[in-house]
Write an enzyme that holds these catalytic residues in place. Structure first.
Site, PDB file in Angstrom:
ATOM      1  N   GLY A   1      66.227 -15.650  64.305  1.00 47.87           N
ATOM      2  CA  GLY A   1      66.797 -16.590  65.270  1.00 47.87           C
ATOM      3  C   GLY A   1      66.032 -17.898  65.387  1.00 47.87           C
ATOM      4  O   GLY A   1      66.267 -18.673  66.315  1.00 47.87           O
TER       5      GLY A   1
ATOM      6  N   GLY B   1      66.072 -20.360  63.100  1.00 54.89           N
ATOM      7  CA  GLY B   1      66.791 -21.485  62.505  1.00 54.89           C
ATOM      8  C   GLY B   1      66.735 -21.567  60.984  1.00 54.89           C
ATOM      9  O   GLY B   1      66.980 -22.627  60.419  1.00 54.89           O
ATOM     10  N   LYS B   2      66.486 -20.449  60.313  1.00 53.77           N
ATOM     11  CA  LYS B   2      66.440 -20.465  58.836  1.00 53.77           C
ATOM     12  C   LYS B   2      67.823 -20.734  58.245  1.00 53.77           C
ATOM     13  O   LYS B   2      68.000 -21.639  57.441  1.00 53.77           O
ATOM     14  CB  LYS B   2      65.909 -19.125  58.297  1.00 53.77           C
ATOM     15  CG  LYS B   2      64.483 -18.820  58.712  1.00 53.77           C
ATOM     16  CD  LYS B   2      64.025 -17.486  58.188  1.00 53.77           C
ATOM     17  CE  LYS B   2      64.796 -16.306  58.738  1.00 53.77           C
ATOM     18  NZ  LYS B   2      64.620 -16.040  60.165  1.00 53.77           N
ATOM     19  N   SER B   3      68.826 -19.916  58.691  1.00 47.99           N
ATOM     20  CA  SER B   3      70.178 -20.096  58.143  1.00 47.99           C
ATOM     21  C   SER B   3      70.723 -21.462  58.542  1.00 47.99           C
ATOM     22  O   SER B   3      71.400 -22.128  57.755  1.00 47.99           O
ATOM     23  CB  SER B   3      71.123 -19.007  58.640  1.00 47.99           C
ATOM     24  OG  SER B   3      70.617 -17.749  58.275  1.00 47.99           O
ATOM     25  N   TYR B   4      70.418 -21.885  59.757  1.00 49.39           N
ATOM     26  CA  TYR B   4      70.877 -23.208  60.212  1.00 49.39           C
ATOM     27  C   TYR B   4      70.300 -24.295  59.307  1.00 49.39           C
ATOM     28  O   TYR B   4      71.010 -25.219  58.891  1.00 49.39           O
ATOM     29  CB  TYR B   4      70.444 -23.436  61.664  1.00 49.39           C
ATOM     30  CG  TYR B   4      70.783 -24.804  62.186  1.00 49.39           C
ATOM     31  CD1 TYR B   4      72.059 -25.098  62.655  1.00 49.39           C
ATOM     32  CD2 TYR B   4      69.820 -25.817  62.185  1.00 49.39           C
ATOM     33  CE1 TYR B   4      72.375 -26.363  63.119  1.00 49.39           C
ATOM     34  CE2 TYR B   4      70.130 -27.086  62.645  1.00 49.39           C
ATOM     35  CZ  TYR B   4      71.406 -27.359  63.103  1.00 49.39           C
ATOM     36  OH  TYR B   4      71.713 -28.619  63.552  1.00 49.39           O
TER      37      TYR B   4
ATOM     38  N   ASP C   1      67.155 -18.190  51.729  1.00 46.15           N
ATOM     39  CA  ASP C   1      67.174 -17.973  53.178  1.00 46.15           C
ATOM     40  C   ASP C   1      66.632 -16.565  53.391  1.00 46.15           C
ATOM     41  O   ASP C   1      67.304 -15.581  53.087  1.00 46.15           O
ATOM     42  CB  ASP C   1      68.627 -18.106  53.651  1.00 46.15           C
ATOM     43  CG  ASP C   1      68.777 -17.883  55.147  1.00 46.15           C
ATOM     44  OD1 ASP C   1      67.752 -17.787  55.844  1.00 46.15           O
ATOM     45  OD2 ASP C   1      69.929 -17.801  55.596  1.00 46.15           O
TER      46      ASP C   1
ATOM     47  N   GLY D   1      64.705 -12.435  58.839  1.00 47.06           N
ATOM     48  CA  GLY D   1      63.713 -12.708  59.881  1.00 47.06           C
ATOM     49  C   GLY D   1      62.507 -11.795  59.829  1.00 47.06           C
ATOM     50  O   GLY D   1      62.605 -10.634  59.447  1.00 47.06           O
TER      51      GLY D   1
HETATM   52  N1  LIG Z   1      67.559 -27.029  64.652  1.00 47.96           N
HETATM   53  C1  LIG Z   1      68.573 -26.435  65.298  1.00 47.96           C
HETATM   54  N2  LIG Z   1      69.421 -27.178  66.039  1.00 47.96           N
HETATM   55  C2  LIG Z   1      70.457 -26.592  66.684  1.00 47.96           C
HETATM   56  N3  LIG Z   1      70.709 -25.265  66.666  1.00 47.96           N
HETATM   57  C3  LIG Z   1      69.907 -24.489  65.955  1.00 47.96           C
HETATM   58  C4  LIG Z   1      68.788 -25.029  65.224  1.00 47.96           C
HETATM   59  N4  LIG Z   1      68.155 -24.015  64.605  1.00 47.96           N
HETATM   60  C5  LIG Z   1      68.844 -22.905  64.924  1.00 47.96           C
HETATM   61  N5  LIG Z   1      69.881 -23.173  65.738  1.00 47.96           N
HETATM   62  C6  LIG Z   1      70.837 -22.194  66.300  1.00 47.96           C
HETATM   63  O1  LIG Z   1      70.099 -21.036  66.666  1.00 47.96           O
HETATM   64  C7  LIG Z   1      70.796 -19.834  66.311  1.00 47.96           C
HETATM   65  C8  LIG Z   1      69.927 -18.971  65.377  1.00 47.96           C
HETATM   66  O2  LIG Z   1      69.684 -19.690  64.190  1.00 47.96           O
HETATM   67  P1  LIG Z   1      69.761 -19.041  62.742  1.00 47.96           P
HETATM   68  O3  LIG Z   1      70.902 -18.074  62.647  1.00 47.96           O
HETATM   69  O4  LIG Z   1      69.694 -20.152  61.773  1.00 47.96           O
HETATM   70  O5  LIG Z   1      68.400 -18.215  62.747  1.00 47.96           O
HETATM   71  P2  LIG Z   1      67.740 -17.401  61.555  1.00 47.96           P
HETATM   72  O6  LIG Z   1      66.312 -17.786  61.540  1.00 47.96           O
HETATM   73  O7  LIG Z   1      68.503 -17.592  60.299  1.00 47.96           O
HETATM   74  O8  LIG Z   1      67.873 -15.917  62.097  1.00 47.96           O
HETATM   75  P3  LIG Z   1      67.959 -14.519  61.307  1.00 47.96           P
HETATM   76  O9  LIG Z   1      66.671 -14.305  60.633  1.00 47.96           O
HETATM   77  O10 LIG Z   1      68.170 -13.515  62.421  1.00 47.96           O
HETATM   78  O11 LIG Z   1      69.129 -14.626  60.402  1.00 47.96           O
HETATM   79  C9  LIG Z   1      72.083 -20.284  65.660  1.00 47.96           C
HETATM   80  O12 LIG Z   1      73.097 -20.263  66.631  1.00 47.96           O
HETATM   81  C10 LIG Z   1      71.813 -21.712  65.224  1.00 47.96           C
HETATM   82  O13 LIG Z   1      72.980 -22.496  65.174  1.00 47.96           O
END
Ligand SMILES: Nc1ncnc2c1ncn2[C@@H]1O[C@H](COP(=O)(O)OP(=O)(O)OP(=O)(O)O)[C@@H](O)[C@H]1O
Length: 378
Positions: free
Chosen positions: A105, A107-110, A252, A255
């Protein structure tokens, strides 16, 4: 020789953190990132001040906490800084790799894929690639061939995210080519002619990716995903045919959660174990490589022969070239701003700090078609 470049990005507070009335503990100034441990009182001086606030320097520190702030770093800025370098590397014939590392959570996928209307690095990179290809094709500078593949590593098994109708999508074998290194046997490669071809494949692959809702993230990626672009350029250099082949890995990672933070049990806990096996190995590989390059810098130290445990996980084995090998590599460490995630965030920042010390050896992958005697003549 080129160091792995490291960027850290902090996202906005999420709903859960706001509900917990979490406080922000990350500050960024220039390329520096500081983290504060609010459990240590502010008034204390001396040694404890250093324990309270720790500061790290990276190639880039990206503050994306508040889109209204003048220092806010957008998806476009991340692409301009990092993605355009990868694009340049691809056209020069280098291998490249960008990987996102961080807590669930964070922000990696984002950062890598983005959201609809707010594209991340991978789609921006692919768009940029095709716009440069069409420019070069218009001027008849070279001809190009672009192929993509997309896989996930889930519970230490490799799965093809782009082979829809086959039963053989699970558990593909990882083999090693004597010259090109580790590769996935039978992984489908898709020839793409334009950005919309890539977009279609990316969407199909993302749907196939294993996600689940955890306590930390509603759509949590349970796997490590590797999107690979094989990019071949053929042209005439001094009237001799030459070809460069670059491999671009855009990764990607799943987590790096702890069971207690996510409330994981059963299947989720087993996943966590396997995810962590790959991530622990990634950490060990990064540490070994960092030690190795530090030995190289310090000439007083007798050079140890450091064992790099690439083979201990599928992830590190497949990324062998990207970590300490023939690749221009960028790590993006993503973190939460909230005090409730202090431990995870500090660990990510330390991980990223160590990765800065990895030295890679990128070389242009040129495959000249002309005989060797002609190549050296004149
Ligand atoms: N820089 C950012 N600006 C706006 N929203 C963000 C940002 N980074 C992350 N988010 C939001 O936070 C939430 C979690 O982000 P994300 O899914 O990218 O996390 P992750 O690190 O990929 O998690 P996981 O390892 O569980 O897949 C999403 O709803 C995403 O849109």
């Amino acid at each position: 020789m080129a160091s792995v470049r490291v960027a850290v990005r902090v996202r906005p507070m999420n709903r859960r953190e706001k509900d917990l009335t979490a406080k922000s503990i990350i500050k960024m100034e220039g390329n520096k990132t500081s983290i504060t441990n609010l459990k240590i009182p502010d008034s204390i001086s001396g040694e404890s001040t250093r324990d309270r606030t720790k500061t790290f320097t990276y190639d880039f520190s990206y503050d994306s906490t508040d889109c209204k702030s003048s220092t806010f770093v957008s998806q476009e800025k991340v692409f301009k800084d990092l993605g355009s370098d990868v694009l340049k590397a691809a056209f020069e014939g280098y291998n490249a790799c960008v990987f996102a590392y961080g807590q669930t959570g964070s922000g990696k996928s984002y950062t890598m894929m983005g959201n609809p209307g707010d594209a991340g690095l991978i789609p921006r990179f692919c768009e940029g690639l095709f716009s440069r290809i069409s420019e070069a094709t218009r001027w008849d500078v070279a001809s190009f061939r672009t192929e993509v593949s997309y896989l996930e590593i889930y519970n230490e098994r490799v799965r093809d995210l782009l082979r829809r109708k086959s039963t053989q999508t699970y558990n593909l074998r990882v083999r090693e080519h004597p010259k090109d290194g580790p590769y996935v046997e039978d992984l489908s490669k898709h020839l793409v002619q334009n950005y919309s071809d890539v977009e279609e494949l990316m969407e199909a692959g993302n749907i196939n990716r294993t996600t689940a809702s955890t306590g930390m993230n509603d759509v949590s990626s349970r796997s490590h995903a590797i999107f690979t672009i094989n990019f071949t350029q053929a042209k005439f250099d001094a009237e001799m045919p030459s070809e460069t082949v670059s491999k671009i890995h855009l990764v990607d990672l799943a987590g790096s959660e702890r069971a207690d933070a996510t409330g994981a049990t059963g299947v989720r806990l087993k996943e966590g174990g396997n995810i962590n096996k790959s991530l622990v190995t990634l950490g060990n590989v990064i540490s070994s490589l960092a030690d190795m390059s530090q030995d190289g810098v310090n000439t007083n130290l007798k050079k140890k022969s450091v064992f790099v445990p690439y083979r201990d996980s599928v992830l590190t084995w497949l990324l062998k070239d990207s970590l300490g090998g023939n690749s221009k590599t960028i790590m993006i460490a993503t973190v939460s701003p909230a005090d409730v995630n202090y431990g995870e965030t500090l660990s990510t920042l330390r991980y990223a700090n160590r990765a800065k010390n990895i030295i890679n050896k990128p070389t242009i992958n040129e495959d000249s078609n002309c005989p060797a005697d002609q190549r050296t003549a004149g």
